[in-house]
Design an enzyme around this catalytic site. Structure first.
Site, PDB file in Angstrom:
ATOM      1  CE  LYS A  89      -3.825  -2.282   2.394  1.00 52.99           C
ATOM      2  NZ  LYS A  89      -4.026  -2.422   3.462  1.00 52.99           N
ATOM      3  CE1 TYR A 212      -5.408  -3.809  -0.804  1.00 54.36           C
ATOM      4  CE2 TYR A 212      -6.059  -5.767  -0.747  1.00 54.36           C
ATOM      5  CZ  TYR A 212      -5.061  -4.432   0.059  1.00 54.36           C
ATOM      6  OH  TYR A 212      -5.486  -4.783   1.300  1.00 54.36           O
ATOM      7  CE1 TYR A 264      -2.832  -2.921   8.950  1.00 50.58           C
ATOM      8  CE2 TYR A 264      -1.257  -4.014  10.759  1.00 50.58           C
ATOM      9  CZ  TYR A 264      -1.621  -4.204   9.023  1.00 50.58           C
ATOM     10  OH  TYR A 264      -0.790  -5.088   8.321  1.00 50.58           O
ATOM     11  CB  VAL A 282      -1.386  -9.322   7.268  1.00 52.15           C
ATOM     12  CG1 VAL A 282      -1.934 -10.560   6.092  1.00 52.15           C
ATOM     13  CG2 VAL A 282      -2.172 -11.024   8.293  1.00 52.15           C
TER      14      VAL A 282
HETATM   15  N1  GLN Z   1      -4.300  -8.765   1.388  1.00 47.74           N
HETATM   16  C1  GLN Z   1      -4.520  -8.115   2.355  1.00 47.74           C
HETATM   17  C2  GLN Z   1      -5.697  -7.694   2.546  1.00 47.74           C
HETATM   18  O1  GLN Z   1      -6.091  -7.244   2.272  1.00 47.74           O
HETATM   19  C3  GLN Z   1      -3.322  -7.334   2.952  1.00 47.74           C
HETATM   20  C4  GLN Z   1      -3.355  -7.252   4.647  1.00 47.74           C
HETATM   21  C5  GLN Z   1      -2.332  -7.393   5.399  1.00 47.74           C
HETATM   22  O2  GLN Z   1      -1.560  -7.131   5.170  1.00 47.74           O
HETATM   23  N2  GLN Z   1      -3.360  -6.212   6.579  1.00 47.74           N
HETATM   24  O3  GLN Z   1      -6.706  -8.860   3.437  1.00 47.74           O
END
Ligand code: GLN
Length: 347
Positions: A89, A212, A264, A282
């Site tokens: 992102k 995405y 976050y 994640v």
């Molecule tokens: N591809 C994951 C999602 O959209 C990315 C989430 C993350 O890394 N926090 O849920």
């Protein structure tokens, strides 16, 4: 939003304040020390909402420091590849800012923390469909929708080559992760449809989700993350390849957004403890950037309740202190220097 700061900053040259890292040997030693100290911690749980991520080896741990002047210090499993996930992102945001400019992206996507989880639907509803934050899924989808390209294949190629330029090597899609997430990402599809219903995405929302999902499934290592971050620390020039990827202004904008929103709902706490703009994902990666100095990339799959890698957070905290990276840290001027400065200014 208040009075536009451009009314007073227009045509003012951007001054930059940079510092320097300790000498090579010391950075090398401290990177090893960060790994050794953080390795002892086996708390945290590996993410499993994307089914294939549950198979990650929780013992993997890589730390890498990339200096803005070029040297790279890799320790442990810093070459092991994993899917970049949410860290994409930050870099897609930079590519889109490079294309459309600061104002358009600020107005279309926003720069504020929503205070809600990264995959929140309520956050979109509460803000009249405005995504608010490019580092959560709604804002990231709105950002990916702005990627240049006449077709979705061209948009995806723009993302892949752009992130590869940040890394200084060709990044590849992890097909297994892509298919595993594509089969289970109903929530992201719902968020994209919701944005469409508010007129915030004009393109086919499911195609936007597909680009995405691909960007999240690009394979990187901790070393790649450090070099990608160091490009943001080096005014947009990749310190390993020497290639300019984005402008200095785009780096500044991206790092400001990361400071406010990259970790976050714990972004405030992260800034308070560690004092560096950063982004986590994640699958267990974290990139933290020290403007003008370099960046830290870490990888360790077990996550804390906020979704941030336990060992990655600890290693970054250690390095921020030991290398003097906290952007808020200062020490008082020596008193003789203070007097000389005041005399020089005619005080
Ligand atoms: N591809 C994951 C999602 O959209 C990315 C989430 C993350 O890394 N926090 O849920």
């Amino acid at each position: 939003m208040g009075v536009d700061v451009a009314t007073v900053t227009d045509e003012v040259e951007q001054e930059v304040s940079t510092g320097s890292l300790p000498v090579w040997d010391q950075v090398e030693r401290l990177a090893q020390e960060a790994h050794a100290r953080s390795h002892l911690h086996d708390e945290g749980v590996v993410a499993d909402y994307i089914p294939v991520l549950a198979q990650a080896d929780p013992s993997l741990f890589g730390v890498c420091v990339a200096e803005a002047s070029g040297p790279v210090h890799a320790v442990g499993d810093a070459a092991v590849e994993f899917s970049v996930q949410s860290i994409s992102k930050a870099f897609v945001y930079a590519l889109v800012c490079e294309e459309h400019g600061h104002e358009v992206v600020r107005d279309r996507v926003g720069v504020n923390n929503t205070g809600l989880s990264f995959n929140s639907v309520i956050a979109v509803e509460l803000n009249d469909g405005h995504p608010m934050n490019p580092m959560v899924n709604a804002g990231a989808l709105a950002t990916t929708a702005l990627v240049p390209g006449a077709s979705f294949a061209e948009k995806w190629e723009h993302v892949r080559t752009g992130l590869s330029r940040f890394a200084g090597r060709q990044l590849e899609l992890d097909g297994v992760v892509y298919r595993s997430e594509s089969a289970t990402n109903t929530r992201n599809k719902a968020i994209a449809r919701l944005l469409q219903s508010y007129g915030r995405i004009e393109l086919d929302p499911l195609e936007v989700v597909d680009v995405y999902t691909r960007q999240c499934a690009l394979r990187v290592s901790a070393r790649d993350l450090a070099v990608m971050g160091a490009t943001l620390a080096d005014g947009g020039v990749n310190p390993v390849t020497g290639e300019r990827v984005v402008s200095g202004q785009v780096c500044r904008d991206t790092l400001a957004v990361l400071a406010a929103t990259g970790m976050y709902e714990r972004s405030g706490e992260w800034l308070f403890e560690i004092g560096l703009p950063a982004k986590s994902g994640v699958s267990g990666g974290i990139v933290a950037v020290a403007p003008g100095k370099g960046a830290i990339g870490t990888f360790s799959p077990p996550l804390d309740p906020a979704g941030n890698s336990v060992r990655g957070r600890l290693a970054t905290a250690y390095l921020s202190r030991a290398l003097g990276l906290n952007v808020f840290a200062s020490s008082a001027q020596p008193s003789a220097q203070r007097g000389a400065d005041e005399a020089g200014r005619g005080a």
